[in-house]
Design a protein around this motif. Sequence first.
Motif, mmCIF file in Angstrom:
data_model
loop_
_atom_site.group_PDB
_atom_site.id
_atom_site.type_symbol
_atom_site.label_atom_id
_atom_site.label_comp_id
_atom_site.label_asym_id
_atom_site.label_seq_id
_atom_site.Cartn_x
_atom_site.Cartn_y
_atom_site.Cartn_z
ATOM 1 N N PRO B 54 2.202 -31.440 -8.092
ATOM 2 C CA PRO B 54 2.082 -32.807 -8.601
ATOM 3 C C PRO B 54 1.668 -33.794 -7.506
ATOM 4 O O PRO B 54 2.149 -33.689 -6.372
ATOM 5 C CB PRO B 54 3.489 -33.137 -9.104
ATOM 6 N N PHE B 55 0.777 -34.717 -7.863
ATOM 7 C CA PHE B 55 0.348 -35.776 -6.932
ATOM 8 C C PHE B 55 0.100 -37.049 -7.726
ATOM 9 O O PHE B 55 -0.404 -36.996 -8.842
ATOM 10 C CB PHE B 55 -0.914 -35.342 -6.177
ATOM 11 N N THR B 56 0.461 -38.166 -7.128
ATOM 12 C CA THR B 56 0.312 -39.458 -7.808
ATOM 13 C C THR B 56 -1.145 -39.821 -8.107
ATOM 14 O O THR B 56 -1.405 -40.561 -9.044
ATOM 15 C CB THR B 56 0.871 -40.603 -6.927
ATOM 16 N N ASP B 57 -2.074 -39.346 -7.282
ATOM 17 C CA ASP B 57 -3.459 -39.809 -7.396
ATOM 18 C C ASP B 57 -4.444 -38.643 -7.504
ATOM 19 O O ASP B 57 -5.252 -38.424 -6.597
ATOM 20 C CB ASP B 57 -3.790 -40.709 -6.205
ATOM 21 N N PRO B 58 -4.379 -37.905 -8.625
ATOM 22 C CA PRO B 58 -5.242 -36.714 -8.769
ATOM 23 C C PRO B 58 -6.670 -37.091 -9.170
ATOM 24 O O PRO B 58 -7.001 -37.167 -10.342
ATOM 25 C CB PRO B 58 -4.537 -35.919 -9.876
ATOM 26 N N MET B 59 -7.516 -37.283 -8.161
ATOM 27 C CA MET B 59 -8.826 -37.898 -8.388
ATOM 28 C C MET B 59 -9.823 -37.039 -9.141
ATOM 29 O O MET B 59 -10.816 -37.548 -9.619
ATOM 30 C CB MET B 59 -9.428 -38.319 -7.051
ATOM 31 N N ALA B 60 -9.573 -35.717 -9.217
ATOM 32 C CA ALA B 60 -10.538 -34.865 -9.929
ATOM 33 C C ALA B 60 -10.001 -34.416 -11.283
ATOM 34 O O ALA B 60 -10.600 -33.568 -11.924
ATOM 35 C CB ALA B 60 -10.892 -33.650 -9.072
ATOM 36 N N ASP B 61 -8.874 -34.981 -11.696
ATOM 37 C CA ASP B 61 -8.266 -34.530 -12.939
ATOM 38 C C ASP B 61 -8.380 -35.540 -14.061
ATOM 39 O O ASP B 61 -8.323 -36.750 -13.844
ATOM 40 C CB ASP B 61 -6.788 -34.191 -12.700
ATOM 41 N N GLN B 66 -3.368 -35.380 -15.252
ATOM 42 C CA GLN B 66 -2.739 -36.558 -14.620
ATOM 43 C C GLN B 66 -1.344 -36.771 -15.195
ATOM 44 O O GLN B 66 -0.371 -36.956 -14.469
ATOM 45 C CB GLN B 66 -3.532 -37.837 -14.926
ATOM 46 N N ASN B 105 -2.642 -34.463 0.572
ATOM 47 C CA ASN B 105 -1.656 -35.326 1.219
ATOM 48 C C ASN B 105 -0.218 -34.788 1.228
ATOM 49 O O ASN B 105 0.426 -34.819 2.274
ATOM 50 C CB ASN B 105 -1.681 -36.747 0.649
#
Lengths: 405, 278
Positions: B54-61, B66, B105
Amino acid sequence: MNIAKPNSYRSGPDERGHFGIFGGRFVAETLMPLILDLEKAYTAAKADPAFQAEMNGYLKNYVGRPSPLYFAERLTEHLGGAKIYLKREELNHTGSHKVNNVLGQIMLARRMGKKRIIAETGAGQHGVATATLCARFGLECVVYMGAVDVERQQPNVIRMEMLGATVHPVRSGTRTLKDAMNEALRDWVTNVHNTFYCIGTVAGPHPYPTLVRDFQSIIGNETKVQMQEVEGRLPDSLVACIGGGSNAMGLFHPFLDDSTVEIFGVEAAGHGLTQLHAASIAGGRPGVLHGNRTYLLMDADGQIQDAHSISAGLDYPGIGPEHSWLHEIGRVNYLSATDDEALAAFQLLSKLEGIIPALEPAHAIAKVMELAPKRPRDHLMVVNLSGRGDKDVPQVGDILKGKTK
Amino acid sequence: MTTRIDTRFAELKKAGRSAFVTFVMAGDPDPATSLEIIKALPKSGADVIELGMPFTDPMADGPSIQAAGLRALKVGMTLRKTLDLVRDFRRDDNATPIVLMGYYNPIYIYGVDKFLVDAKAAGIDGLIIVDLPPEEDDELCLPAMKAGLNFIRLATPTTDDKRLPAVLANTSGFVYYVAITGITGAAAADATAVSGAVARIKRHTKLPVCVGFGIRTPENAQAIASHANGAVVGTALIDALKNSLDAGGRATAKTVNAVAELTAALAQGVKGAKQAAE
């Protein structure tokens, strides 16, 4: 931190886009070929006198440059110390420094044959500048803006739409600038074949931090010449606000190797550094987001935290990588101003100089109110007045009437 | 060094069929249910498990993944807990390869060296890190190879023949071909275009090529799997999971089965496909 001082503070980045450990190219593979193309196109444009000549023409007759360097006499008297000059970037066409960079990137996009331009925007100033130049050159324009910012910066939303741009309110995440940037990156990945991403600040994957800095350096270059004309010497200090940090980098960069010039960047401290804020250097640490390594606000697990600032343009949990480097090597002093301090500065400049600043440079003015009185009367201080406050008038009006906080 | 990934693809090659690769988000909708889900995946026919970090800013999803990440973060999921999840899974299953997929990150903040030691010890076989292109190989790719983990690279429609060698250079385990230019869960993958792209990549590498992004149905999965060494499905499984949750976003008695049933149906599709010609 013990880092060897470089021979020049102006030689970065290296060929991989690094300023010390900061910067880089942390992007999805889909975007990598385009980023390499952009780097090539930019290198070629820089070497082409026709590119600079064309840009100079638009800077003069369309943007209205050079912007004046104005002696703020009453503010100087009021504070009783340093002689304060305002670099009047708010007088540019579209009302802020953003247009300097957008003009350069749109001209690059045209050289690369891209017909569709996307941008992220916080306060809307970068969005307005992008919409303006897309209108001027007949390009399709799509702007991503956090839903929270759409609400608090309505005048700019209306302007962008009048200029023919499509504004997409972004409802994911915290609904501010960082989420707008995520959504712009998602659009870019999807439409990479025909789309140019016009990034609004000195952040993102290499070469963006460099090319945005270069296009904004006209601010510092003009200041140097103008100060020489009026005072016959270099300024003693520079002050600018920082969200991503493009107006600051534009003013600072030409002076980085002038060791007598003190340089101050002002981050947004929001409700205060122990509470919600947007000061990445004061309250963050190095991490990787949006294509670069830089100081970021995050939790112990590396999850990005919500930023907060009264100013939509500073409401971002990161900062440009070159600023992170200048902080670590100690060339620039990074300070911060709270929402309340910025509001007080907003009112003071309006009443003393007849200039309503945007909330973003009001943060810089707030620190000038602290720095100037402690300096002698022959100390020359330049503040970048990066944008005008028309867009903030409804929001500040409501706050002052006690309607919202 | 042979990983579970290498072993699994060798077995599949012998069996003459393509791999079915499933993606779910670690900790979605809560750590206990998530463990039950990943345990159910191999039993329902998954050959390889990709586990989202999990990541707060999943730019490719896209929106589905998300939201899955945010659900996991909301119940306190962290990278450390993701590693714990894999450790628990390994108690009963020492054969199914697990690939962690996500953004750099959280790993950078965890500490690369410590992460690689802990990941290997937890039973992780490979990594797919969306925002680490070959230009940033020093960060994690090279250290991961040294630590005995596969670093699986994404190749995309924009990765041309000139760039492919750089993309493939430090790739191991398999190559993940992203079938569309876009985010996860968006457009449908076109089998004909995929076939050409896989053939192009195969001219540059002997590694298995799996295809993902835009595969939702058993028919889709079958069509893609007949042109590649594997088909990856993520968003469709996450949508099935989400549709089983209660109004508060919590797991219900149906949640594990919802994912398992779709996995079984998709696995049938993949198994109906003939292995792509080498």
